[in-house]
Scaffold this motif. Structure first.
Motif, short mmCIF file in Angstrom:
data_model
loop_
_atom_site.label_atom_id
_atom_site.label_comp_id
_atom_site.label_asym_id
_atom_site.label_seq_id
_atom_site.Cartn_x
_atom_site.Cartn_y
_atom_site.Cartn_z
N ALA A 41 37.77 37.97 41.42
CA ALA A 41 38.05 39.12 42.52
C ALA A 41 37.93 38.84 43.60
CB ALA A 41 37.69 39.91 41.40
N THR A 42 37.11 38.79 44.07
CA THR A 42 35.87 39.51 45.48
C THR A 42 36.58 38.40 46.51
OG1 THR A 42 33.84 40.36 44.43
CG2 THR A 42 33.90 39.89 46.72
N PRO A 43 35.99 37.41 46.48
CA PRO A 43 37.19 36.46 47.60
C PRO A 43 38.58 36.32 48.11
CG PRO A 43 36.24 34.71 45.68
CD PRO A 43 35.67 36.88 45.29
N LEU A 44 39.26 36.31 46.58
CA LEU A 44 40.78 37.17 46.59
C LEU A 44 40.71 38.84 47.36
CD1 LEU A 44 42.44 36.96 43.22
CD2 LEU A 44 42.98 35.06 45.75
N THR A 67 47.73 47.31 44.11
CA THR A 67 47.25 48.39 42.56
C THR A 67 46.38 47.35 41.39
OG1 THR A 67 48.57 49.89 42.49
CG2 THR A 67 47.43 49.66 41.09
N LEU A 68 44.44 46.51 42.17
CA LEU A 68 44.12 45.63 40.85
C LEU A 68 43.16 46.30 40.30
CD1 LEU A 68 43.54 44.21 44.44
CD2 LEU A 68 45.88 43.33 42.88
N MET A 69 42.46 45.15 39.02
CA MET A 69 42.08 45.94 38.39
C MET A 69 40.52 44.62 38.52
SD MET A 69 41.81 45.62 33.92
CE MET A 69 43.08 46.89 33.89
N PHE A 70 39.42 45.56 38.29
CA PHE A 70 37.91 45.07 38.89
C PHE A 70 37.17 45.03 37.43
CE2 PHE A 70 40.26 45.63 43.70
CZ PHE A 70 40.12 44.34 43.22
N GLN A 71 36.34 44.39 38.36
CA GLN A 71 35.24 44.81 37.30
C GLN A 71 34.22 46.15 36.87
OE1 GLN A 71 31.85 42.07 36.96
NE2 GLN A 71 30.46 42.73 36.38
N GLU A 73 31.67 47.66 38.41
CA GLU A 73 30.66 47.73 39.15
C GLU A 73 30.94 46.77 40.78
OE1 GLU A 73 26.79 45.21 40.89
OE2 GLU A 73 27.23 44.43 38.39
N VAL A 74 32.14 46.87 40.97
CA VAL A 74 33.08 45.94 42.20
C VAL A 74 33.49 47.07 42.36
CG1 VAL A 74 34.85 44.21 43.12
CG2 VAL A 74 32.88 43.68 41.64
N GLY A 75 34.51 47.99 41.52
CA GLY A 75 35.33 48.37 41.51
C GLY A 75 34.93 49.66 42.54
N ASP A 76 33.08 49.77 41.83
CA ASP A 76 32.62 51.38 42.10
C ASP A 76 32.07 50.55 43.92
OD1 ASP A 76 32.41 52.55 40.27
OD2 ASP A 76 30.41 51.37 39.52
N ARG A 77 31.68 49.62 44.26
CA ARG A 77 31.76 49.04 45.76
C ARG A 77 32.86 49.19 46.49
NH1 ARG A 77 29.27 45.32 43.05
NH2 ARG A 77 30.25 43.44 43.98
N ILE A 78 33.99 49.22 46.14
CA ILE A 78 35.07 49.20 46.98
C ILE A 78 35.15 50.30 47.24
CG2 ILE A 78 37.45 48.77 46.78
CD1 ILE A 78 37.32 46.61 45.63
N THR A 79 34.94 51.91 46.00
CA THR A 79 35.62 52.95 46.44
C THR A 79 34.24 53.91 46.85
OG1 THR A 79 35.58 53.44 44.58
CG2 THR A 79 37.81 52.91 45.75
N THR A 120 37.58 49.09 36.56
CA THR A 120 38.55 49.83 37.04
C THR A 120 39.82 49.60 38.02
OG1 THR A 120 36.11 51.05 37.31
CG2 THR A 120 37.74 51.24 39.06
N VAL A 121 40.16 50.71 37.64
CA VAL A 121 41.75 49.77 38.40
C VAL A 121 41.74 50.54 39.61
CG1 VAL A 121 43.94 50.16 38.71
CG2 VAL A 121 43.42 49.63 36.72
#
Length: 204
Positions: A41-44, A67-71, A73-79, A120-121
């Motif tokens: 997910a992250t490299p994509l 609109t993407l679903m992530f782990q 923890e990753v969603g928290d970092r993105i936003t 997380t979406v």
């Protein structure tokens, strides 16, 4: 309809297919929806953000969103915005080219088989008013450099690199006493622009 070989997704990216005349097919709008495998997910996302910055492939269309679903923890970092603890390299990279916000969380119990973590979406839309004034690669390098020492003040991080470089922070309106997660994305973009203008290379 685009056909994507899932096993080659990172290698091929999301470039549009050419038609018989060799011209790229154009769409009025594209909404990319995906439940991304957590291991890629992250490299994509990073690949797609670079494409957004260059308006490349499907991200060159007039109206595009993801609109993407992530782990979780990753969603928290993105936003994560400035002063939020999950903020890091991925936050700065994403928010340099996109509005990024959570839509909802998905509990692990919702999946079969059940994963070990919640999801997380997240929705990302290219910024209507760009704040990126350099290559996204420079922003990425800058974010990696400062967040490697996220517990230190920026003044210390830059002084350890070169005492003369601390003034770059002040020139961009960045308080040197702040820690990396406390700085708004727009100020990182300003600093990346200054680094490029003066041909200053960060430590690798």
């Amino acid at each position: 309809m685009m056909k994507i070989d899932h096993s080659q997704i990172i290698d091929c990216g999301l470039n549009l297919e050419s038609n018989s005349s060799g011209l790229i097919k154009q769409f009025d709008s594209v909404h990319l929806v995906g439940n991304l495998p957590f291991n890629v997910a992250t490299p994509l996302l990073v690949q797609w953000l670079h494409m957004v910055s260059r308006m490349e492939g499907i991200f060159g269309t007039p109206n595009v969103s993801m609109t993407l679903m992530f782990q979780k923890e990753v969603g928290d970092r993105i936003t994560a915005v400035a002063r939020e603890s999950p903020r890091g390299r991925l936050s700065v990279l994403s928010q340099s080219v996109c509005d990024a916000y959570k839509i909802y969380n998905v509990r692990a119990a919702s999946f079969v088989p059940r994963p070990k973590v919640d999801a997380t979406v997240v929705q990302l839309r290219p910024l209507k008013t760009p704040i990126l004034k350099s290559s996204l690669k420079t922003v990425e390098h800058l974010a990696r450099f400062v967040f490697m020492k996220r517990r230190k003040m920026l003044a210390r991080i830059f002084k350890d690199w070169d005492p003369d470089r601390v003034q770059l922070l002040e020139e961009c309106g960045i308080d040197p006493t702040l820690r990396p997660q406390d700085v708004p994305t727009e100020l990182y973009c300003n600093l990346a622009q200054l680094l490029e203008q003066r041909n200053i290379e960060l430590p690798k």
